[in-house]
Design a protein around this motif. Structure first.
Motif, PDB file in Angstrom:
ATOM      1  N   MET A 147       0.861  -1.230  -0.086  1.00 14.53           N
ATOM      2  CA  MET A 147       0.283   0.024   0.080  1.00 14.53           C
ATOM      3  C   MET A 147       0.846   1.097   0.000  1.00 14.53           C
ATOM      4  O   MET A 147       1.234   1.777   1.179  1.00 14.53           O
ATOM      5  CB  MET A 147      -0.725  -0.132   1.077  1.00 14.53           C
ATOM      6  N   PRO A 148       1.238   1.667  -1.288  1.00 19.33           N
ATOM      7  CA  PRO A 148       2.175   2.921  -1.188  1.00 19.33           C
ATOM      8  C   PRO A 148       1.425   4.165  -0.869  1.00 19.33           C
ATOM      9  O   PRO A 148       0.355   4.175  -0.868  1.00 19.33           O
ATOM     10  CB  PRO A 148       2.690   2.915  -2.686  1.00 19.33           C
ATOM     11  N   ASN A 149       2.462   5.186  -0.320  1.00 23.32           N
ATOM     12  CA  ASN A 149       1.732   6.521  -0.123  1.00 23.32           C
ATOM     13  C   ASN A 149       1.875   7.115  -1.493  1.00 23.32           C
ATOM     14  O   ASN A 149       2.379   6.682  -2.680  1.00 23.32           O
ATOM     15  CB  ASN A 149       3.007   7.126   0.555  1.00 23.32           C
ATOM     16  N   LEU A 150       0.734   7.902  -1.524  1.00 20.61           N
ATOM     17  CA  LEU A 150       0.577   9.040  -2.706  1.00 20.61           C
ATOM     18  C   LEU A 150       1.826   9.882  -2.772  1.00 20.61           C
ATOM     19  O   LEU A 150       2.521  10.218  -2.002  1.00 20.61           O
ATOM     20  CB  LEU A 150      -0.460   9.709  -2.327  1.00 20.61           C
ATOM     21  N   LYS A 151       2.138   9.734  -4.078  1.00 16.21           N
ATOM     22  CA  LYS A 151       3.286  10.634  -4.525  1.00 16.21           C
ATOM     23  C   LYS A 151       3.116  12.237  -4.220  1.00 16.21           C
ATOM     24  O   LYS A 151       3.900  12.852  -4.264  1.00 16.21           O
ATOM     25  CB  LYS A 151       3.921  10.410  -6.065  1.00 16.21           C
ATOM     26  N   ALA A 152       1.829  12.409  -4.728  1.00 15.53           N
ATOM     27  CA  ALA A 152       1.671  14.006  -4.394  1.00 15.53           C
ATOM     28  C   ALA A 152       1.746  14.245  -2.838  1.00 15.53           C
ATOM     29  O   ALA A 152       2.327  15.363  -2.584  1.00 15.53           O
ATOM     30  CB  ALA A 152       0.235  14.121  -4.937  1.00 15.53           C
ATOM     31  N   THR A 153       1.414  13.384  -2.043  1.00 13.67           N
ATOM     32  CA  THR A 153       1.538  13.749  -0.525  1.00 13.67           C
ATOM     33  C   THR A 153       2.954  13.767  -0.217  1.00 13.67           C
ATOM     34  O   THR A 153       3.467  14.639   0.473  1.00 13.67           O
ATOM     35  CB  THR A 153       0.898  12.332   0.210  1.00 13.67           C
ATOM     36  N   THR A 154       3.754  12.898  -0.747  1.00 12.46           N
ATOM     37  CA  THR A 154       5.496  12.817  -0.354  1.00 12.46           C
ATOM     38  C   THR A 154       6.030  14.004  -0.926  1.00 12.46           C
ATOM     39  O   THR A 154       6.779  14.772  -0.309  1.00 12.46           O
ATOM     40  CB  THR A 154       5.980  11.765  -0.975  1.00 12.46           C
ATOM     41  N   ALA A 155       5.553  14.456  -2.232  1.00 15.97           N
ATOM     42  CA  ALA A 155       5.966  15.657  -2.888  1.00 15.97           C
ATOM     43  C   ALA A 155       5.566  17.096  -2.051  1.00 15.97           C
ATOM     44  O   ALA A 155       6.384  17.783  -1.917  1.00 15.97           O
ATOM     45  CB  ALA A 155       5.698  15.826  -4.267  1.00 15.97           C
ATOM     46  N   GLY A 172       0.061   6.286   9.456  1.00 17.40           N
ATOM     47  CA  GLY A 172      -0.929   7.046   8.773  1.00 17.40           C
ATOM     48  C   GLY A 172      -1.639   6.766   7.383  1.00 17.40           C
ATOM     49  O   GLY A 172      -0.809   6.324   6.579  1.00 17.40           O
ATOM     50  N   VAL A 173      -2.836   6.524   7.432  1.00 18.96           N
ATOM     51  CA  VAL A 173      -3.544   6.163   6.472  1.00 18.96           C
ATOM     52  C   VAL A 173      -4.055   7.225   5.579  1.00 18.96           C
ATOM     53  O   VAL A 173      -4.645   6.846   4.274  1.00 18.96           O
ATOM     54  CB  VAL A 173      -4.858   5.176   6.644  1.00 18.96           C
ATOM     55  N   THR A 174      -4.072   8.449   5.710  1.00 12.18           N
ATOM     56  CA  THR A 174      -4.828   9.607   4.708  1.00 12.18           C
ATOM     57  C   THR A 174      -3.792   9.590   3.403  1.00 12.18           C
ATOM     58  O   THR A 174      -4.072  10.054   2.534  1.00 12.18           O
ATOM     59  CB  THR A 174      -4.849  10.725   5.383  1.00 12.18           C
ATOM     60  N   GLY A 175      -2.248   9.356   3.739  1.00 14.13           N
ATOM     61  CA  GLY A 175      -1.406   9.457   2.561  1.00 14.13           C
ATOM     62  C   GLY A 175      -1.617   8.270   1.644  1.00 14.13           C
ATOM     63  O   GLY A 175      -0.515   8.296   0.683  1.00 14.13           O
ATOM     64  N   LEU A 176      -1.981   7.243   2.178  1.00 11.08           N
ATOM     65  CA  LEU A 176      -1.783   5.854   1.292  1.00 11.08           C
ATOM     66  C   LEU A 176      -2.540   5.988   0.162  1.00 11.08           C
ATOM     67  O   LEU A 176      -3.729   6.794  -0.013  1.00 11.08           O
ATOM     68  CB  LEU A 176      -2.322   4.608   2.107  1.00 11.08           C
ATOM     69  N   ALA A 177      -2.112   5.267  -0.964  1.00  8.89           N
ATOM     70  CA  ALA A 177      -2.891   5.206  -2.334  1.00  8.89           C
ATOM     71  C   ALA A 177      -3.943   4.282  -2.431  1.00  8.89           C
ATOM     72  O   ALA A 177      -4.344   4.070  -3.422  1.00  8.89           O
ATOM     73  CB  ALA A 177      -1.965   4.997  -3.313  1.00  8.89           C
ATOM     74  N   ARG A 217      15.653  11.002   1.914  1.00  4.45           N
ATOM     75  CA  ARG A 217      15.849  10.310   0.690  1.00  4.45           C
ATOM     76  C   ARG A 217      17.243   9.589   0.759  1.00  4.45           C
ATOM     77  O   ARG A 217      17.345   8.331   0.028  1.00  4.45           O
ATOM     78  CB  ARG A 217      15.719  11.144  -0.364  1.00  4.45           C
ATOM     79  N   LEU A 218      18.009  10.021   1.340  1.00  6.07           N
ATOM     80  CA  LEU A 218      19.467   9.549   1.398  1.00  6.07           C
ATOM     81  C   LEU A 218      19.615   8.577   2.387  1.00  6.07           C
ATOM     82  O   LEU A 218      20.400   7.478   2.163  1.00  6.07           O
ATOM     83  CB  LEU A 218      20.631  10.511   1.651  1.00  6.07           C
ATOM     84  N   VAL A 219      19.009   8.717   3.613  1.00  5.01           N
ATOM     85  CA  VAL A 219      19.216   7.729   4.628  1.00  5.01           C
ATOM     86  C   VAL A 219      18.497   6.557   4.384  1.00  5.01           C
ATOM     87  O   VAL A 219      18.982   5.283   4.572  1.00  5.01           O
ATOM     88  CB  VAL A 219      18.968   8.622   5.953  1.00  5.01           C
ATOM     89  N   ARG A 220      17.208   6.300   3.807  1.00  5.28           N
ATOM     90  CA  ARG A 220      16.352   5.379   3.442  1.00  5.28           C
ATOM     91  C   ARG A 220      16.836   4.450   2.430  1.00  5.28           C
ATOM     92  O   ARG A 220      17.514   4.964   1.404  1.00  5.28           O
ATOM     93  CB  ARG A 220      15.009   5.535   3.550  1.00  5.28           C
ATOM     94  N   LYS A 221      16.796   3.286   2.379  1.00  9.33           N
ATOM     95  CA  LYS A 221      17.106   2.297   1.458  1.00  9.33           C
ATOM     96  C   LYS A 221      16.238   2.077   0.341  1.00  9.33           C
ATOM     97  O   LYS A 221      16.687   1.853  -0.804  1.00  9.33           O
ATOM     98  CB  LYS A 221      17.174   0.719   2.174  1.00  9.33           C
ATOM     99  N   ARG A 222      15.001   2.519   0.636  1.00  8.80           N
ATOM    100  CA  ARG A 222      13.824   2.403  -0.697  1.00  8.80           C
ATOM    101  C   ARG A 222      13.222   3.819  -0.756  1.00  8.80           C
ATOM    102  O   ARG A 222      13.073   4.673   0.174  1.00  8.80           O
ATOM    103  CB  ARG A 222      12.845   1.374   0.209  1.00  8.80           C
ATOM    104  N   GLY A 223      13.003   3.955  -2.143  1.00  4.12           N
ATOM    105  CA  GLY A 223      12.355   5.215  -2.323  1.00  4.12           C
ATOM    106  C   GLY A 223      10.992   5.483  -2.229  1.00  4.12           C
ATOM    107  O   GLY A 223      10.589   6.587  -1.767  1.00  4.12           O
ATOM    108  N   ALA A 224      10.007   4.259  -2.227  1.00  6.41           N
ATOM    109  CA  ALA A 224       8.762   4.327  -2.016  1.00  6.41           C
ATOM    110  C   ALA A 224       8.157   4.490  -0.766  1.00  6.41           C
ATOM    111  O   ALA A 224       9.020   3.820   0.168  1.00  6.41           O
ATOM    112  CB  ALA A 224       7.944   3.414  -2.915  1.00  6.41           C
ATOM    113  N   LEU A 225       7.476   5.318  -0.110  1.00  8.96           N
ATOM    114  CA  LEU A 225       6.903   5.326   1.307  1.00  8.96           C
ATOM    115  C   LEU A 225       5.717   4.461   1.530  1.00  8.96           C
ATOM    116  O   LEU A 225       5.102   4.631   0.129  1.00  8.96           O
ATOM    117  CB  LEU A 225       6.873   6.703   1.824  1.00  8.96           C
ATOM    118  N   GLY A 226       5.441   3.825   2.423  1.00  2.00           N
ATOM    119  CA  GLY A 226       4.073   3.326   2.571  1.00  2.00           C
ATOM    120  C   GLY A 226       4.199   1.949   3.731  1.00  2.00           C
ATOM    121  O   GLY A 226       5.015   2.050   4.417  1.00  2.00           O
TER     122      GLY A 226
END
Length: 161
Positions: free
Chosen positions: A1-9, A144-149, A65-74
């Motif tokens: 269940m990925p985060n919305l890219k718009a939310t992250t941006a 947090g579920v509001t940012g999930l896609a 973005r530099l610390v985490r291993k994965r680009g996508a959040l969720g």
């Protein structure tokens, strides 16, 4: 269940704008004429320290973005447990560690996990050094579920199931 890219941006852009405002705060306070009130005195007293907060906000928005291993959040679910990929870390919780799943609406809709972790956790390839910090692990139990896609109800039903 990925985060919305718009939310992250949007969160990243908001942090960048805030950091810019805080970095420029002393200069902006010099441009504003003093009106002699206690609020003005307080703002002028805090002005030299504001760039420090601006650097912290800049670090918050760019270093994740530099610390985490994965680009996508969720949130990810596997047969072994739940993965929560947040801005700085990925925390893994095995199914047997989770005793309760509670929906909450305090501040924003969230799913809270009641987790009882063993004193010695097995290593997980997705987790980084930030995930070993107790505060990060406690914060990652609130999903947090509001940012999930996906529909927030679907996230709750999937976790309860």
């Amino acid at each position: 269940m990925p985060n919305l890219k718009a939310t992250t941006a949007l969160v990243t852009i908001a942090c960048l704008v805030l950091s810019l405002a805080l970095l420029l705060f002393p200069w902006l306070m010099d441009l504003v004429p003093s009106d002699g009130t206690w609020r003005d005195a307080r703002l002028r007293a805090w002005a030299p320290a504001m760039p420090i907060f601006g650097l912290l906000a800049l670090g918050w928005s760019t270093l994740g973005r530099l610390v985490r291993k994965r680009g996508a959040l969720g949130v990810g679910m596997s047969p072994e447990g739940i993965y929560h990929w947040s801005r700085f870390a990925c925390c893994f919780y095995a199914w047997e560690w989770i005793s309760e799943i509670r929906p909450t609406a305090q501040g924003a809709p969230r799913v809270g996990l009641a987790v009882a972790e063993p004193s010695i956790r097995p290593d997980n390839g997705e987790e980084n050094w930030v995930a070993r910090i107790d505060r990060t692990r406690r914060n990652s139990t609130r999903l947090g579920v509001t940012g999930l896609a996906v529909n927030p109800g679907a996230a709750y039903i999937a976790l309860v199931f």
